[in-house]
Write an enzyme that holds these catalytic residues in place. Structure first.
Site, PDB file in Angstrom:
ATOM      1  CD  GLU A   1      -3.440  -7.556   2.488  1.00 55.00           C
ATOM      2  OE1 GLU A   1      -4.128  -7.752   3.487  1.00 55.00           O
ATOM      3  OE2 GLU A   1      -2.993  -6.418   2.179  1.00 55.00           O
TER       4      GLU A   1
ATOM      5  CD  GLU B   1       0.507  -5.965   5.633  1.00 56.19           C
ATOM      6  OE1 GLU B   1      -0.130  -5.960   4.564  1.00 56.19           O
ATOM      7  OE2 GLU B   1       1.170  -6.962   6.027  1.00 56.19           O
TER       8      GLU B   1
ATOM      9  CB  ALA C   1      -0.920   0.001   1.213  1.00 59.10           C
TER      10      ALA C   1
ATOM     11  N   GLY D   1      -0.009  -5.170   0.695  1.00 58.28           N
ATOM     12  CA  GLY D   1      -1.143  -5.155  -0.211  1.00 58.28           C
ATOM     13  C   GLY D   1      -0.861  -5.865  -1.517  1.00 58.28           C
TER      14      GLY D   1
END
Length: 259
Positions: free
Chosen positions: A111, A131, A63, A108
């Site tokens: 993911e 994270e 992210a 991300g």
């Protein structure tokens, strides 16, 4: 859509390309564009399979932390819904999907790869959910999809530590399905999808839905999902074509032809 995400279709296979140099950081614009691309390829009749690709150097390094750094709790309560929504939309593409992973697939980015049906990684790829090192946890499906893929103990190991996983380790634990040389990642992803082009699209869609939905519920509910989807296929051309070929050609010789 966005200049940061594009869709190209060739030979029945769509490529969703991330193009936000240098690391394909997944800011809000990219997330929204990925969701829009997922809807587009899901609806297109000329698409039998989908490759998610970040280019030759990096899949997606996570992210956009600069975008998130100054968000308050209230901001994130609102944003977290859309953060999960884009990977959920990717996971619900009603066709086989492959993440073609080069370089980093972290946070991300990992993911996004987890939202695909299959993952092909370059031999020098690094995957992970770091994270925890930022004082947070995965928020785009990582705690759930990673656990379902590699099991709770291994998922806890990766998420608690935030460590990066090599391509070889990712293959050993089932995080990726194939490891190839970096120059062959995209071609390998397309090869994995090639058998589905022109195949029984409605049956494949039903099979994907049965597996994905069934994995989230108890056995009895999963069996009912399967039963309803199985019965529904008897109203499709796929069933007519496949069974006619079986009757005419016999076991092992039947060939599905037509969409």
């Amino acid at each position: 859509m966005s200049d940061l995400v594009s869709v190209e279709v060739e030979g029945g296979i769509a490529t969703i390309l991330l193009d936000r140099p240098p690391m394909n950081a997944l800011n809000a614009e990219v997330q929204e564009a990925l969701a829009a691309a997922a809807v587009e390829v899901g609806e297109r009749r000329d698409v039998s399979g989908v490759v998610l690709y970040g280019g030759e150097k990096v899949f997606a390094a996570g992210a956009d932390i600069k975008e998130m750094q100054h968000m308050s709790y209230t901001d994130m309560v609102e944003h977290s819904g859309s953060l999960q929504a884009f990977t959920r939309t990717l996971s619900r593409i009603p066709k086989p999907t492959v993440a073609a992973i080069t370089g980093y697939a972290l946070g991300g980015g990992c993911e996004v790869a987890l939202a695909c049906d299959f993952r092909v990684a370059a031999s020098n790829a690094k995957l992970g959910q770091p994270e925890i090192l930022l004082g947070i946890i995965p928020g785009a499906g990582g705690t759930q999809r990673l656990t379902r893929l590699v099991g709770p103990a291994k998922a806890k190991d990766l998420i608690f530590s935030g460590r990066f996983v090599s391509a070889d380790e990712a293959l050993a634990i089932g995080l990726v399905d194939e490891v190839v040389e970096a120059t062959d990642v995209y071609a390998a992803a397309r090869r994995r999808l090639a058998p589905y082009v022109g195949g029984p699209a409605q049956a494949i869609r039903a099979a994907k839905e049965a597996i994905d939905r069934g994995s989230e519920v108890d056995l009895e509910t999963g069996l009912e999902i399967e039963r309803m989807l199985f019965a529904g296929l008897f109203a499709t051309r796929d069933r007519e074509t496949g069974m006619r070929s079986f009757v005419e050609n016999g076991p092992g010789k039947a060939k599905f032809e037509g969409a």
